[in-house]
Design a protein around this motif. Structure first.
Motif, PDB file in Angstrom:
ATOM      1  N   VAL A 239       6.088  -2.424   7.447  1.00 34.30           N
ATOM      2  CA  VAL A 239       6.226  -1.708   6.387  1.00 34.30           C
ATOM      3  C   VAL A 239       7.477  -1.221   6.421  1.00 34.30           C
ATOM      4  O   VAL A 239       8.139  -0.719   7.898  1.00 34.30           O
ATOM      5  N   VAL A 240       8.294  -1.135   5.506  1.00 31.03           N
ATOM      6  CA  VAL A 240       9.353  -0.570   5.717  1.00 31.03           C
ATOM      7  C   VAL A 240       9.372  -0.157   4.472  1.00 31.03           C
ATOM      8  O   VAL A 240       9.658  -0.628   3.384  1.00 31.03           O
ATOM      9  N   GLY A 241       9.918   1.573   4.220  1.00 34.32           N
ATOM     10  CA  GLY A 241       9.642   2.035   3.454  1.00 34.32           C
ATOM     11  C   GLY A 241       8.717   3.038   3.208  1.00 34.32           C
ATOM     12  O   GLY A 241       8.446   3.382   4.919  1.00 34.32           O
ATOM     13  N   LEU A 242       8.512   4.023   2.709  1.00 32.37           N
ATOM     14  CA  LEU A 242       6.677   4.748   3.204  1.00 32.37           C
ATOM     15  C   LEU A 242       6.211   3.761   2.722  1.00 32.37           C
ATOM     16  O   LEU A 242       5.379   2.988   2.268  1.00 32.37           O
ATOM     17  N   LEU A 243       4.863   4.610   3.628  1.00 30.01           N
ATOM     18  CA  LEU A 243       3.815   3.999   4.291  1.00 30.01           C
ATOM     19  C   LEU A 243       2.641   5.585   3.464  1.00 30.01           C
ATOM     20  O   LEU A 243       3.190   6.333   4.469  1.00 30.01           O
ATOM     21  N   ALA A 244       2.084   5.462   2.403  1.00 24.94           N
ATOM     22  CA  ALA A 244       0.985   6.557   2.662  1.00 24.94           C
ATOM     23  C   ALA A 244      -0.207   6.082   2.829  1.00 24.94           C
ATOM     24  O   ALA A 244      -0.914   4.687   2.187  1.00 24.94           O
ATOM     25  N   VAL A 245      -1.249   6.874   3.429  1.00 23.26           N
ATOM     26  CA  VAL A 245      -3.003   6.191   4.201  1.00 23.26           C
ATOM     27  C   VAL A 245      -3.153   7.324   3.435  1.00 23.26           C
ATOM     28  O   VAL A 245      -3.104   8.261   4.462  1.00 23.26           O
ATOM     29  N   GLU A 246      -4.387   7.169   3.075  1.00 20.58           N
ATOM     30  CA  GLU A 246      -5.288   7.864   1.774  1.00 20.58           C
ATOM     31  C   GLU A 246      -6.407   7.713   2.886  1.00 20.58           C
ATOM     32  O   GLU A 246      -7.178   6.263   3.180  1.00 20.58           O
ATOM     33  N   LEU A 247      -7.143   9.073   3.655  1.00 21.23           N
ATOM     34  CA  LEU A 247      -7.840   8.962   4.337  1.00 21.23           C
ATOM     35  C   LEU A 247      -9.571  10.021   3.387  1.00 21.23           C
ATOM     36  O   LEU A 247      -9.056  10.782   3.098  1.00 21.23           O
ATOM     37  N   PHE A 248     -10.497   9.890   4.915  1.00 15.48           N
ATOM     38  CA  PHE A 248     -11.733  10.071   3.757  1.00 15.48           C
ATOM     39  C   PHE A 248     -12.247  11.431   5.524  1.00 15.48           C
ATOM     40  O   PHE A 248     -12.277  10.644   6.651  1.00 15.48           O
ATOM     41  N   GLU A 249     -12.480  12.381   5.563  1.00 16.63           N
ATOM     42  CA  GLU A 249     -12.032  13.630   6.512  1.00 16.63           C
ATOM     43  C   GLU A 249     -14.116  13.183   6.831  1.00 16.63           C
ATOM     44  O   GLU A 249     -14.355  13.996   5.566  1.00 16.63           O
TER      45      GLU A 249
END
Lengths: 373, 373
Positions: A239-249
């Motif tokens: 990835v170049v730029g932002l990576l948003a990782v959405e997670l479940f806890e």
């Protein structure tokens, strides 16, 4: 360099609120963001003079737009990979690459790749019809492989004969989650990474309504694990730029839900709440600048999305007056959109020492603008 | 309301860096700042689509510009009072009024009025020629009544036969100052006031080079006195918008040096360093919105102006790379100007817990951009 000031020009494909807020950050960096926008009254088109009207599905428009820019990036994930590859082959610096962006465009490719990497994900399977779904087991979460966002393209399926859209689908187990988390990381072509604190995202009807930074009461072990996971993914997926990782806890730890490769709603809190906003960070990353400090600017930061309320009655300007009188420290961000009930028209951010207080203030402010009371 | 979003439109006369940074703040408030700019490549004209080209000395241009705006304000003090009065008489909401702005335009009127109000000012006198100056006593600081800024229009006179410009002048005693301070206050038409913490401004060759917020080691008594003075002046002069009061700190207390009625260099630190930036605050004030929280966002904030360095050698983009690598938390604000030696092309801000550290970081960052080392 294409600008008179001697500083490079960044172009963003798509004229939504992410491009609008990126333009705000670009101004400080000596730039004026170039935007390829579909409509003259798109959020970003309203605020940057360097708007070109055109579709992200028109390769000629993309090519002509890219000619004026030193580097090109995205406000959304809807540009076809083949077009990105074509531009890249012609020498355009365009980030993230088609190969990386695929994992934010195609949920099956993302699930497949993450499974291969050993990254924790919900149990999942591609499904071609009711038989596959029955074999997978019900209830299941069925997702369209492409095109879903803000809860669209996601179906809770409890009965095998429930009708499904005739597109590529995957099924996922329904995760017994405690809450949702998100973590953002920026990565530059040079390979530098900078990760933000892990946040809690609060969803209602599949739409993010609140973000709390840092995620309250998150064990340090899980926070570090989530940050390391984001860094690992940014590297492995190039990835170049932002990576948003959405997670479940969950009771058993964290699992990855979704990926986005651009500034993301879960990072709007960074405008005031972090030393470097996600919008500036995305620009720094795609420009291959050294990345900015991701530390919190206050012990507690709460962001609430603002939805359009009932039409009629008190105007938006009067509602804003009441909000500002009640909450002089809450920061308001409007996206320049006409108010329609339920439409995301802005967000508000509250900073302070106490999360409960910040959260209450942000929620109250968002409620004021939506309902005028 | 002149915008589709239901939010009002603010117009700013003048397209300099103050309008540029006001546009950044306007975006959050759901607006796109309208700017009357002399040149298409003025700082603000580069970043807002709602730029109209025209002169602030052309009443027809001002009138036509004002028609598109709900409220009009200024990036500088150079609009003739008669024009402001004419617009106001035609129903244009324009702030500050001609009557208030006079005290930022005319140093004799300002000194006269402040003397009448009993506000501490240096001993002063209008002078019509060498005889007046000799009677006033030398050495003296001679100032042009109109048109001076950034050290221009100010002369240190030590000999009575020194040649002086043939314009209206005043003489002031040379104040034995410890340092310079500044305080900003916003006032709305409703009459609400909001005052910022007192800052120290560090001058070099008559130009502000650094601002430290809050002013280090300022006795609480003097800080309160300076804030009360600013509030008093805003009320007495009927200022709407921002008022910057520049002060000398002497062994005998504080005296007023200059007034400005707009966002001001001494308030650039507020973008990241206060809960509400001076640019948002100015918009809120002229819109008659409730004013924002003026508290510091960190215990120590240091701002340094960035001047253009020697031309040739390392380009501005490469200098920025080095700065960002060395100081990932310093915030950079470029004004979109071409680099010329000594020209103010931007500013940098450092936040933290320790003023000496912030000051060193900001100064180092400004030096990096100017000299590339």
């Amino acid at each position: 360099m294409r600008s008179r000031s001697g500083l490079p020009v960044v172009g963003m494909i798509g004229g939504g609120q992410l491009a609008r807020m990126t333009h705000q950050a670009a101004i400080g960096l000596g730039q004026s963001l170039h935007v390829l926008s579909e409509q003259a009254d798109d959020s970003a088109a309203l605020v940057t003079p360097e708007t070109r009207l055109g579709s992200h599905l028109d390769l000629a428009a993309l090519r002509s737009f890219a000619k004026e820019c030193d580097v090109v990036t995205f406000d959304h994930e809807h540009v076809p990979g083949d077009y990105i590859r074509a531009l890249s082959a012609e020498g355009v610096k365009i980030f993230p690459s088609a190969e990386a962006l695929l994992y934010a465009q195609d949920k099956r490719a993302m699930r497949q790749r993450l499974s291969e990497l050993g990254v924790p994900v919900p149990r999942w399977s591609p499904i071609a019809g009711p038989a596959d779904l029955a074999a997978f087991g019900l209830p299941a979460v069925v997702k369209t492989v492409r095109g879903g966002y803000d809860g669209r393209g996601v179906f809770m399926v409890t009965e095998a004969d429930m009708s499904l859209p005739d597109v590529e689908l995957i099924a996922e187990e329904r995760v017994n989650l405690r809450r949702e988390l998100a973590v953002q990381v920026a990565r530059s072509p040079f390979g530098q990474v900078a990760v933000y604190p892990v946040v809690e995202t609060v969803q209602r009807d599949g739409i993010c309504v609140e973000v709390l930074a840092p995620a309250p009461n998150l064990p340090q072990r899980l926070a570090v694990q989530a940050q390391q996971l984001a860094i690992q993914l940014a590297k492995e997926l190039d990835v170049v730029g932002l990576l948003a990782v959405e997670l479940f806890e969950t009771d058993d730890g964290i699992v990855v839900n979704e990926l986005a490769m651009r500034p993301h709603n879960s990072g709007h809190w960074t405008i005031e709440g972090a030393r470097t906003s996600q919008f500036e960070q995305h620009l720094r990353a795609v420009l291959d600048y050294p990345l900015g400090d991701t530390r919190l600017a206050a012990p507690a930061v709460a962001m609430a999305n603002v939805l359009g309320g009932p039409v009629g009655g008190m105007g938006i300007d009067e509602r804003l007056h009441h909000l500002m009188a009640a909450e002089p420290a809450v920061k308001v961000h409007f996206y320049g959109k006409q108010v329609r009930p339920g439409r995301k028209i802005g967000h508000v951010t509250a900073l302070g020492d106490d999360m409960a207080d910040c959260r209450a203030r942000a929620a109250r402010a968002a409620h004021w603008i939506q309902f005028g009371e």
